[in-house]
Design an enzyme around this catalytic site. Sequence first.
Site, mmCIF file in Angstrom:
data_model
loop_
_atom_site.group_PDB
_atom_site.id
_atom_site.type_symbol
_atom_site.label_atom_id
_atom_site.label_comp_id
_atom_site.label_asym_id
_atom_site.label_seq_id
_atom_site.Cartn_x
_atom_site.Cartn_y
_atom_site.Cartn_z
ATOM 1 N N CYS A 60 23.544 36.736 28.918
ATOM 2 C CA CYS A 60 23.202 37.023 27.523
ATOM 3 C C CYS A 60 21.683 37.130 27.366
ATOM 4 O O CYS A 60 20.950 36.224 27.751
ATOM 5 C CB CYS A 60 23.736 35.909 26.626
ATOM 6 S SG CYS A 60 23.097 35.976 24.942
ATOM 7 N N CYS A 117 28.813 36.654 20.125
ATOM 8 C CA CYS A 117 27.394 36.317 20.206
ATOM 9 C C CYS A 117 26.570 37.388 19.505
ATOM 10 O O CYS A 117 26.734 38.574 19.796
ATOM 11 C CB CYS A 117 26.983 36.210 21.671
ATOM 12 S SG CYS A 117 25.209 36.100 21.891
ATOM 13 N N LYS A 144 2.157 4.608 1.480
ATOM 14 C CA LYS A 144 2.196 5.137 2.836
ATOM 15 C C LYS A 144 1.834 6.616 2.759
ATOM 16 O O LYS A 144 2.621 7.450 2.343
ATOM 17 C CB LYS A 144 3.587 4.952 3.462
ATOM 18 C CG LYS A 144 3.602 5.356 4.923
ATOM 19 C CD LYS A 144 4.850 4.852 5.616
ATOM 20 C CE LYS A 144 4.758 5.007 7.122
ATOM 21 N NZ LYS A 144 4.662 6.383 7.567
ATOM 22 N N CYS A 173 27.875 30.925 23.248
ATOM 23 C CA CYS A 173 28.058 32.177 23.962
ATOM 24 C C CYS A 173 28.061 31.801 25.438
ATOM 25 O O CYS A 173 27.126 31.165 25.911
ATOM 26 C CB CYS A 173 26.891 33.120 23.667
ATOM 27 S SG CYS A 173 26.784 34.460 24.845
ATOM 28 N N GLU A 211 0.849 -1.199 0.000
ATOM 29 C CA GLU A 211 0.000 0.000 0.000
ATOM 30 C C GLU A 211 0.873 1.234 0.000
ATOM 31 O O GLU A 211 1.992 1.199 0.499
ATOM 32 C CB GLU A 211 -0.852 0.037 1.281
ATOM 33 C CG GLU A 211 -1.936 -1.001 1.327
ATOM 34 C CD GLU A 211 -2.567 -1.085 2.715
ATOM 35 O OE1 GLU A 211 -2.263 -0.235 3.572
ATOM 36 O OE2 GLU A 211 -3.348 -2.011 2.917
ATOM 37 N N LYS A 223 10.655 3.234 3.342
ATOM 38 C CA LYS A 223 10.650 4.695 3.239
ATOM 39 C C LYS A 223 11.397 5.170 1.999
ATOM 40 O O LYS A 223 12.491 4.691 1.710
ATOM 41 C CB LYS A 223 11.311 5.306 4.479
ATOM 42 C CG LYS A 223 10.495 5.183 5.760
ATOM 43 C CD LYS A 223 9.253 6.018 5.671
ATOM 44 C CE LYS A 223 8.713 6.505 6.993
ATOM 45 N NZ LYS A 223 9.572 7.228 7.862
ATOM 46 N N ASP A 258 1.025 10.321 3.721
ATOM 47 C CA ASP A 258 1.608 11.226 4.713
ATOM 48 C C ASP A 258 0.510 12.121 5.289
ATOM 49 O O ASP A 258 0.317 13.253 4.878
ATOM 50 C CB ASP A 258 2.688 12.071 4.032
ATOM 51 C CG ASP A 258 3.599 12.726 5.050
ATOM 52 O OD1 ASP A 258 3.471 12.421 6.246
ATOM 53 O OD2 ASP A 258 4.436 13.540 4.638
ATOM 54 N N TYR A 317 -7.250 1.901 5.517
ATOM 55 C CA TYR A 317 -6.249 0.872 5.250
ATOM 56 C C TYR A 317 -6.234 -0.286 6.246
ATOM 57 O O TYR A 317 -5.380 -1.158 6.170
ATOM 58 C CB TYR A 317 -4.850 1.461 5.120
ATOM 59 C CG TYR A 317 -4.389 2.297 6.292
ATOM 60 C CD1 TYR A 317 -4.291 1.759 7.566
ATOM 61 C CD2 TYR A 317 -4.039 3.634 6.112
ATOM 62 C CE1 TYR A 317 -3.864 2.520 8.637
ATOM 63 C CE2 TYR A 317 -3.608 4.407 7.173
ATOM 64 C CZ TYR A 317 -3.520 3.846 8.436
ATOM 65 O OH TYR A 317 -3.106 4.600 9.484
ATOM 66 N N CYS A 349 24.606 39.401 22.423
ATOM 67 C CA CYS A 349 25.238 40.231 23.454
ATOM 68 C C CYS A 349 26.662 40.649 23.112
ATOM 69 O O CYS A 349 27.264 41.450 23.824
ATOM 70 C CB CYS A 349 25.224 39.513 24.800
ATOM 71 S SG CYS A 349 26.302 38.074 24.821
HETATM 72 S S1 IVH Z 1 -0.792 0.409 8.732
HETATM 73 C C1 IVH Z 1 0.173 -1.555 12.738
HETATM 74 N N1 IVH Z 1 -0.991 1.430 6.306
HETATM 75 O O1 IVH Z 1 1.931 5.296 8.979
HETATM 76 C C2 IVH Z 1 0.068 -0.959 11.384
HETATM 77 N N2 IVH Z 1 -0.236 2.845 8.051
HETATM 78 O O2 IVH Z 1 4.284 4.700 10.569
HETATM 79 C C3 IVH Z 1 -0.372 0.438 11.450
HETATM 80 N N3 IVH Z 1 0.203 5.141 7.354
HETATM 81 O O3 IVH Z 1 0.329 5.493 12.088
HETATM 82 C C4 IVH Z 1 -0.467 1.233 10.258
HETATM 83 N N4 IVH Z 1 -0.314 4.901 5.249
HETATM 84 O O4 IVH Z 1 -0.618 6.859 10.197
HETATM 85 C C5 IVH Z 1 -0.663 1.656 7.590
HETATM 86 N N5 IVH Z 1 -1.235 2.199 4.138
HETATM 87 C C6 IVH Z 1 -0.922 2.424 5.406
HETATM 88 C C7 IVH Z 1 -0.494 3.705 5.854
HETATM 89 C C8 IVH Z 1 -0.165 3.865 7.185
HETATM 90 C C9 IVH Z 1 0.097 5.759 6.182
HETATM 91 C C10 IVH Z 1 0.680 5.793 8.595
HETATM 92 C C11 IVH Z 1 -0.232 5.587 9.773
HETATM 93 C C12 IVH Z 1 0.623 4.978 10.832
HETATM 94 C C13 IVH Z 1 2.000 5.332 10.382
HETATM 95 C C14 IVH Z 1 2.996 4.316 10.889
#
Ligand code: IVH
Length: 706
Positions: free
Chosen positions: A451, A428, A132, A446, A130, A333, A134, A244, A431
């Site tokens: 200060c 600094c 991730k 400093c 999936e 990541k 943000d 999710y 001061c």
């Molecule tokens: S699963 C125990 N799926 O990432 C598993 N999290 O770093 C829990 N997040 O708190 C999360 N997309 O806010 C899951 N497809 C996804 C996600 C996702 C974003 C976030 C979520 C979680 C954080 C963990």
Amino acid sequence: MPDNDSPPQLQFDSDSSVPEQVVVRAAQLRAEINRANRLYYLENAPELDDAEWDGRMQELLALETEHPSLRTPDSPTQRVGAPPADGFDEVVHPVPMLSLGNVFDEDGLRAWYQRALDYLELESTPMVCELKIDGLALAITYRDGVMARAATRGDGERGEDVTANVRTIRSVPLTLEGAEGTAPPVVELRGEVFLPNSRFADLNAEREEAGLPAYVNPRNSASGSLRQLDSGETAKRPLDMFFYALGYVENAEEPASHWDALQAMKGWGGRTNEWTRRADTVEEVMAAIGNAGEVRESLDYGIDGVVIKIDSIAIQRRLGYVGRDPRWAIAFKFPAEQAETTLKAIHVNVGRTGALTPWAELEPVVVGGVTVGRATLHNKDEIARKDFREGDRVVVQRAGDVIPQVVEVSSRNKRSADSAPFEFPDACPSCGTNTVQTEDEAVTRCVNATCPAQFERLLEHFASRRAMDIEGLGERVAQDLPRLGFISNIAALYNLRSRRDDLLELDKMGEKRVDNLLTAIDESKFRPMSRLMYALGIPGIGSESAEWLSRRFHDLKGLRKATEEELLSIDGIGPIVAATLVAYMAQEQNEDLIEGLIDLKVGARDETPEPSADHPVSGVTFVVTGRLDSMSRSEAQSRIKILGGKATGAVTKKTNYLVAGAEAGSKLKKAQRLGVHVINEGEFIEFMDAGIVPIAPGPVGNSDAS
Ligand code: IVH
């Protein structure tokens, strides 16, 4: 800008087999992560970028794995995030909302998958990939198919009830479709709330027009929008959500696989992310990740990686969790995003302990969908090593949604003839005192104890939530008070009440704000010793070591005279903290400050509990009238409240005691008429300090009221 000043919460382990530098490093990591978490979760003001945060967390986890005695219950590895902010009801999650471990490359991913397979004694097991997202995690409970409650993640155990706000998000179903047939009677859907990138700029433009500060990035704006106390405000924000996961499910059979769970949620009308795909091997997962990287730019929401989950729910159960992370899921990541821009100017800030931190003023540039105008330059050596100069084209990087950093001078940079290396100030900027850089430290400081810039930062820290918690004393007031000559040391805060009229002249400080501030300052006098110890901002004393110190020394009087030896005998206090503390107490200005605080009895009520149910004042109602000798009326009222009592303005039959000072007037008469117990200041103080109840309070005394 990051302030590298927060005192590392030095904590020394009693297990002497752990080398001291390891103990110190672990303590430092804990302190940095805790601080970053607080800024991220509570204040929406992130300081570390994801990569920096992850790096520290990984290092701490590694140290703790190698030396399990370092794994203190309060280590950030043992929990996630932060407690809920004020203003929303607290929600205890029936199933904790946990976090995810991270990997950054194929090797890391392979290692994770292999660990799971080894554990299961399997050759392979299907996975789901999936995006991730943000944004912010949310848990929405539906009862009989109807949205009953929506809660933020908070610290994972407890979040905030934001139901009214979530109801305003159009893509979140208020009722689950086909609920009569398929949805369990109670089911919790989890997912991520976000603000589409395309709407972010509009929102900020509107905010600026309204004179409100702009949001730093879409994630912060989503968080800000979700936590509006007025849900009408939230309704105006174009929030969106992807589901999710299934959280808590009652009285129903759960789907056999995560994939099925996603299909079920979709069937009920919950939006799931269409990119989601299955993978049977690490190679397939890597291909999916490659694809995610390609489509990333075209998405209208931020993603910072790919989440890989083992598909079978039964296998997920078997794998379970390790600490805060599931063994059955991992986040891959993406590397941080970068962009080029012009470094317009280099500025230097002075922190609380005098650390000079340089930051870059940039030609605003979009990095990963966010406009960046400032970035950290870390420290003096970094600037010299990378030869950053004003006017250079530089590479700026941001990961996740944290403070961006200048990484390097661009390979395409062309310098003009008058370009010169940046000269880090020898003095600094606040001061003018000459700065010092010790050999073992990257930080330039400093060292002027008086200060002004340091004092402003110290004041801000002193008043901060985890320290003395003085509401209304934020960055601006912390600047104004010293600059306008109101105070020049911390102790003087407690004499501000005598300058109330002058304070009213302060820009934008109406009567109400001034009075609230003065009351908050009064109240802070009664914070426990440990808070005061932490609030003083002594290098190396974090909230944990402050706690240990205050357990031994119940007040500043004792601590002031402590020798290094005595300090070292305290569990958790090591030689660095002991030496720093003794040196601190010996410094002349500090001597005066400590003296002043002792005279004012600040923090002198050892470990005064938060409103305590067992103090005899608890639950008792007072009215304070007339002039008291040893304290102001509002101070008396604060103390009553801190001990769990009630301080009201009008005498009624429900009043238990009237505290009558000099020249008490009509309230005294009324109390006498109603038969309310009248006590003098001395009796009142004994009641507060020693718990000596003057006369039995309550209906007995009041019953003879006519
Ligand atoms: S699963 C125990 N799926 O990432 C598993 N999290 O770093 C829990 N997040 O708190 C999360 N997309 O806010 C899951 N497809 C996804 C996600 C996702 C974003 C976030 C979520 C979680 C954080 C963990």
